[in-house]
Design a protein around this motif. Structure first.
Motif, PDB file in Angstrom:
ATOM      1  N   GLY A  58       0.807  -1.221   0.000  1.00  0.00           N
ATOM      2  CA  GLY A  58       0.000   0.000   0.000  1.00  0.00           C
ATOM      3  C   GLY A  58       0.839   1.270   0.000  1.00  0.00           C
ATOM      4  N   PRO A  59       1.733   1.458   0.977  1.00  0.00           N
ATOM      5  CA  PRO A  59       2.592   2.647   0.981  1.00  0.00           C
ATOM      6  C   PRO A  59       3.450   2.757  -0.276  1.00  0.00           C
ATOM      7  CG  PRO A  59       2.618   1.603   3.128  1.00  0.00           C
ATOM      8  CD  PRO A  59       1.872   0.683   2.215  1.00  0.00           C
ATOM      9  N   LEU A  60       3.939   1.623  -0.780  1.00  0.00           N
ATOM     10  CA  LEU A  60       4.768   1.678  -1.979  1.00  0.00           C
ATOM     11  C   LEU A  60       3.946   2.117  -3.185  1.00  0.00           C
ATOM     12  CD1 LEU A  60       7.586   1.078  -3.193  1.00  0.00           C
ATOM     13  CD2 LEU A  60       6.710  -1.191  -3.786  1.00  0.00           C
ATOM     14  N   ALA A  61       2.724   1.607  -3.308  1.00  0.00           N
ATOM     15  CA  ALA A  61       1.874   1.980  -4.445  1.00  0.00           C
ATOM     16  C   ALA A  61       1.562   3.474  -4.421  1.00  0.00           C
ATOM     17  CB  ALA A  61       0.590   1.161  -4.418  1.00  0.00           C
ATOM     18  N   ARG A  62       1.313   4.013  -3.235  1.00  0.00           N
ATOM     19  CA  ARG A  62       1.044   5.454  -3.130  1.00  0.00           C
ATOM     20  C   ARG A  62       2.280   6.268  -3.499  1.00  0.00           C
ATOM     21  NH1 ARG A  62      -2.107   3.357   1.139  1.00  0.00           N
ATOM     22  NH2 ARG A  62      -0.443   3.614   2.702  1.00  0.00           N
ATOM     23  N   ALA A  63       3.441   5.778  -3.108  1.00  0.00           N
ATOM     24  CA  ALA A  63       4.678   6.470  -3.461  1.00  0.00           C
ATOM     25  C   ALA A  63       4.903   6.437  -4.970  1.00  0.00           C
ATOM     26  CB  ALA A  63       5.862   5.814  -2.735  1.00  0.00           C
ATOM     27  N   VAL A  64       4.671   5.301  -5.573  1.00  0.00           N
ATOM     28  CA  VAL A  64       4.854   5.157  -7.023  1.00  0.00           C
ATOM     29  C   VAL A  64       3.907   6.089  -7.773  1.00  0.00           C
ATOM     30  CG1 VAL A  64       4.531   3.577  -8.972  1.00  0.00           C
ATOM     31  CG2 VAL A  64       5.778   2.822  -6.922  1.00  0.00           C
ATOM     32  N   PRO A  76       5.355   8.064   3.999  1.00  0.00           N
ATOM     33  CA  PRO A  76       6.445   7.268   4.576  1.00  0.00           C
ATOM     34  C   PRO A  76       6.405   5.829   4.074  1.00  0.00           C
ATOM     35  CG  PRO A  76       4.695   7.555   6.182  1.00  0.00           C
ATOM     36  CD  PRO A  76       4.299   8.377   4.985  1.00  0.00           C
ATOM     37  N   VAL A  77       7.576   5.281   3.807  1.00  0.00           N
ATOM     38  CA  VAL A  77       7.700   3.877   3.395  1.00  0.00           C
ATOM     39  C   VAL A  77       8.757   3.248   4.297  1.00  0.00           C
ATOM     40  CG1 VAL A  77       8.282   2.278   1.551  1.00  0.00           C
ATOM     41  CG2 VAL A  77       7.111   4.428   1.000  1.00  0.00           C
ATOM     42  N   ILE A  78       8.330   2.350   5.156  1.00  0.00           N
ATOM     43  CA  ILE A  78       9.264   1.701   6.087  1.00  0.00           C
ATOM     44  C   ILE A  78       9.823   0.465   5.404  1.00  0.00           C
ATOM     45  CG2 ILE A  78       9.519   0.659   8.371  1.00  0.00           C
ATOM     46  CD1 ILE A  78       7.025   2.318   9.191  1.00  0.00           C
TER      47      ILE A  78
END
Length: 637
Positions: A222-228, A347-349
């Motif tokens: 989820g966080p990665l998709a939003r960052a992309v 944020p992406v942990i």
């Protein structure tokens, strides 16, 4: 009944540490491959005896190294850890009271830099039968308080072995933190001097080899998709690469990502080396000590992608570096504390290497537009030309620091490691040093500790030698930092460890002198001058008759003195070449003009100026300060 081995607490701890291994993918190495120790009544019969015993019976189990200063032991451990990308460090054992307290600065430095160091300060009697013991701190409102309690706020882990049986859980917990990328820093185990020598029946399994696998967490989808999605929508994306890229070994992943997308990169001090200086996407340092190229593009960026950076005030230029009102921050970090910093929206942990690998896959087909690419190239070319000019040889009797840096750069090898920490050199190196190797740039600028340079450089060289790497380590240090802590030159001579130390003599504090001018304090207290009893200050013209070259020569180093004059830079190049050809340590002394500055990178650092003053210089500085502060954001995200 489980098999046990009868030994002292100290013997058990030393043997335990000798069997700990860090595993990072295909790499397996000793977590604690050696120990420093300065012995006194607190540890001479404990850790000291244990090291002696193993030196006789199992000399490879825990090699002992002799330092000259407790703070410097920790600095060496940090330099070692940096070269091993946090997979290994050294332990430091100190005696009660002043010996332990002298490690406090090192503890703060290790924790601030997110680099592992194991500290074993001795403590006063757990039984209190000898109370107060020599060097014991007494507080009537808390009799149990000791000097070692000062390590608590400076450590990522702290505990005290009050009873022998506590050793097992404490030692295992300490190792967990040392090898955790998100938690690592100073790890402190306080050892009461009586407990160190007490007998304990140790389970054999506690003393067997144990592996600690480095965690490399994957980014959540989820966080990665939003960052992309944010990056794909960006017109002017910009990457801020920090030390986490180095520690994760993610340089190749970063390079592949930026070559595929064209996204430019600015680096923090800890991130120096993530890309070669001449890579088209590498704009150099960003922030208060950054380059004009990086700071201009950072100011306009609409999506800022932080990778492995803790976003210090220098990296953010005190929250003035990123001026786009609609900027979005994607912040990738293995530590949640750093990932969420400054109100980051995305944020992406995750581990830097794993996150960059996933980003490259998910951003396939994305590339910046041609106009932005052309702008990146033009800004980089413009800055490189400014650096070339700064490096141009002059005929001044006293060359400036930029020219000195250029001379050292010109005769250093691509793999050489530059080590620095405090003063004006970190700022100049961040702008000017052309890093050509992932491990080639080690500037300790999280704590920026005066005195780190020589000890840290020695630790870095130890770390390289432990891997069979004999590249040169070049320590650049000003006279102010040199005077703070130079004793480990003796350690280098004693062990035959080669260092190249370049001392830039400017008779004072060059960095703080310049800062003092900008805040209206007119370099007060920053010159090394004879005291003027009439003016009651040190602002006169008479410099001190100090001979630091003679000081280094007294330690047993080869010393080359560069005389002031038109050939000083040419002579410096020859001296560095000679030092590189030598098998031993060399100390090079050169005088400089501290008023010659590196090219301006258009960065700012928030140092408050008095609101009220009778000094005209301070009044003007206050007006300048308010103008700069107008660009400051309350949050980055």
């Amino acid at each position: 009944m489980a098999a046990t081995k009868t030994m002292t607490v100290s013997q058990a701890l030393v043997e335990f540490l000798g069997h700990q291994w860090t595993v990072d993918g295909d790499i397996r190495e000793r977590t604690i491959p050696g120990m420093f120790g300065i012995f006194g009544h607190g540890n001479v019969a404990g850790i000291g005896q244990a090291l002696k015993q193993f030196n006789v019976e199992q000399p490879d189990l825990m090699p002992y190294y002799q330092a000259r200063n407790e703070q410097a032991m920790v600095h060496q451990s940090v330099g070692f850890a940096r070269m091993h990308r946090r997979r290994a460090t050294l332990a430091s054992a100190a005696s009660v009271g002043p010996g332990a307290a002298n490690m406090l600065t090192g503890a703060a430095l290790a924790t601030t830099n997110r680099l592992p160091a194991l500290l074993l300060p001795s403590d006063t009697f757990a039984t209190r039968v000898a109370d107060p013991v020599l060097q014991q701190l007494e507080q009537p409102w808390d009799i149990g308080l000791t000097v070692n309690d000062a390590f608590r706020p400076l450590s990522k882990f702290f505990d005290r072995v009050q009873r022998p049986e506590q050793l097992y859980s404490i030692a295992l917990s300490a190792m967990r933190v040392l090898t955790d990328p998100a938690e690592t820093g100073a790890v402190t185990i306080a050892l009461p001097e009586d407990v160190q020598a007490e007998r304990i029946d140790v389970p054999v399994e506690f003393l067997q080899d144990r592996e600690w696998h480095i965690r490399r967490p994957l980014p959540e989808r989820g966080p990665l998709a939003r960052a992309v999605a944010a990056i794909r929508a960006a017109k002017k994306p910009f990457i801020v690469a920090g030390g986490g890229v180095i520690y994760s070994g993610a340089e190749d992943q970063l390079r592949q990502l930026v070559e595929a997308t064209g996204i430019p990169v600015g680096t923090s001090q800890a991130g120096g080396g993530v890309l070669a200086w001449d890579h088209p996407q590498n704009l150099g340092g960003v922030g208060a000590t950054g380059t004009l190229a990086a700071n201009r593009l950072a100011a306009e960026a609409d999506v800022i992608i932080g990778v492995g950076t803790r976003y210090s005030d220098f990296t953010t230029a005190s929250r003035t570096a990123f001026q786009n009102a609609d900027a979005v921050f994607v912040n990738i970090n293995v530590a949640a504390f750093d990932a969420f910093k400054h109100g980051s929206q995305l944020p992406v942990i995750a581990d830097a290497r794993e996150a960059l690998t996933e980003l490259a896959i998910d951003l396939e087909g994305f590339a910046i537009n041609p106009d932005y690419a052309a702008r990146i190239g033009a800004e980089k070319a413009g800055w490189d030309a400014l650096v070339d000019t700064a490096f141009t040889r002059s005929s001044l009797d006293l060359p400036g620091q930029p020219e000195i840096i250029g001379a050292v750069q010109s005769v250093s090898a691509p793999e050489d490691v530059i080590v620095q920490a405090a003063g004006s050199l970190p700022g100049d190196l961040h702008k000017l040093w052309r890093v050509r190797d992932p491990l080639g740039y080690h500037v300790e600028y999280a704590f920026s500790c005066m005195g780190y340079e020589i000890a840290g450089g020695l630790g870095a060289k130890r770390g390289l030698l432990a891997d069979g790497d004999d590249r040169d380590v070049i320590v650049m240090v000003g006279d102010g930092s040199y005077l703070m802590l130079n004793s480990e030159l003796v350690t280098a001579v004693a062990e035959g460890i080669k260092l190249i130390v370049i001392l830039i003599q400017n008779h004072g504090y060059a960095s703080i002198g310049h800062l003092s001018e900008t805040v209206g304090s007119e370099r007060f207290g920053t010159w090394y001058r004879e005291y003027d009893p009439a003016a009651r200050n040190f602002q006169g013209e008479e410099i001190l008759p100090v001979d630091l070259a003679m000081n280094a020569r007294s330690y047993g180093l080869d010393v080359i003195e560069i005389a002031p004059g038109a050939t000083a830079i040419e002579d410096l190049q020859g001296a560095v070449a000679a030092a590189k050809a030598s098998a031993g340590s060399t100390f090079i002394h050169i005088n400089s003009d501290p008023l010659i500055y590196a090219p301006d990178g258009d960065g700012w650092w928030d140092v408050p100026v008095p609101e009220v003053s009778t000094l005209a210089a301070t009044q003007q500085a206050r007006q300048d300060y308010l103008a700069q502060r107008a660009a400051q954001k309350p949050l980055l995200g």
